[in-house]
Design an enzyme around this catalytic site. Structure first.
Site, short mmCIF file in Angstrom:
data_model
loop_
_atom_site.label_atom_id
_atom_site.label_comp_id
_atom_site.label_asym_id
_atom_site.label_seq_id
_atom_site.Cartn_x
_atom_site.Cartn_y
_atom_site.Cartn_z
CG ASP A 19 41.67 31.61 49.91
OD1 ASP A 19 42.88 31.18 49.81
OD2 ASP A 19 40.71 32.14 49.38
CE LYS A 105 42.34 31.10 46.41
NZ LYS A 105 41.26 32.45 47.04
CB CYS A 144 38.10 31.10 48.52
SG CYS A 144 37.93 32.58 47.67
#
Length: 190
Positions: A19, A105, A144
Site C-alpha cells: 500500500d 484489495k 495492512c
C-alpha cells in the site's frame, strides 16, 4: 530511521510492498507520518529483489466510491484510495519494475480487507510460483502491513518484516505490533 542490512534475495522469495499509495503518504487523505521517507529504502529493496530473480508484489487498496470502510458508511476511515483516482495511485517515486505483480484489495462495496492475502488469491499464486519466503514492508505497519504479515505466516510462508521500511498510523503501537508478528512466527528486522 534505523537502516536494516540488505536482504539476500533469491528466486524463491517475494518482496511484498504494501500500500505505498498517495493517500497513505504525507498530503494524502489518510496519511501516515514518515510514508514518503520510506520510498528510497523500498526502491533499494525492489532493485535488489528484482536483480536476484525474486518476485516483486505491490498491494494496493482499490476501493469503490461508496466503500463500507468509509466514515459516511459507518466505517472507521475517511474516503481514501478510491479506484482510478490520484490518491489510489502508487507513490510517484516508487520504482516498480514492469513485471511487478499488482494486487488490488478491498474492491467489494460491502467488505473491507487489510491483508494482501484477503480475498485476492495471493497465497495460491505465490505457491504456484514456487515462493517459500515473503519479505514485507510498506504502509501502515499497524494496519495492512501487520495483517499481511500475519496472513503470510498463517499461509505457511517464511516471513520477514522490514520494520525500518514500514511506518505506523499510531507510533505507540509499533512495539506491540512487532511482538505480535514475531509471536506469529515472522522474523522482524529492525
Amino acid at each position: 530511521m534505523m537502516r536494516h542490512a540488505q536482504v539476500d534475495y533469491g528466486p524463491r522469495d517475494a518482496l511484498l510492498v504494501v500500500d505505498m499509495q498517495n493517500d497513505f503518504c504525507e498530503g494524502g487523505a489518510l496519511a501516515v507520518d514518515g510514508g514518503n521517507a520510506l520510498v528510497a529504502g523500498i526502491n533499494a529493496e525492489i532493485t535488489a529483489a528484482h536483480q536476484a530473480g525474486a518476485l516483486v508484489v505491490a498491494t494496493r487498496d482499490w476501493h469503490p466510491v461508496d466503500h463500507v470502510s468509509f466514515a459516511h458508511r459507518g466505517g472507521p476511515w475517511p474516503v481514501h484510495c478510491v479506484q482510478d483516482t490520484e490518491g489510489a495511485a502508487f507513490h510517484p517515486d516508487l520504482r516498480l519494475p514492469a513485471e511487478t505483480i499488482r494486487v488490488s484489495k478491498a474492491t467489494a462495496f460491502d467488505a473491507d480487507a487489510y491483508s494482501g492475502f484477503d480475498g485476492t488469491g495471493l497465497g495460491g499464486f505465490l505457491r504456484h510460483r514456487g515462493i517459500t519466503r515473503v519479505v514485507v514492508c510498506g504502509l501502515a505497519l499497524d494496519v495492512c502491513v501487520r495483517a499481511t504479515v500475519l496472513d503470510a505466516c498463517r499461509a505457511g510462508f517464511d516471513t520477514l518484516l522490514l520494520a525500518s521500511l514500514s511506518a505506523a498510523v499510531d507510533a505507540d503501537s509499533v512495539a506491540t505490533c512487532r511482538r505480535e508478528v514475531a509471536d506469529a512466527g515472522a522474523e522482524v528486522r529492525p
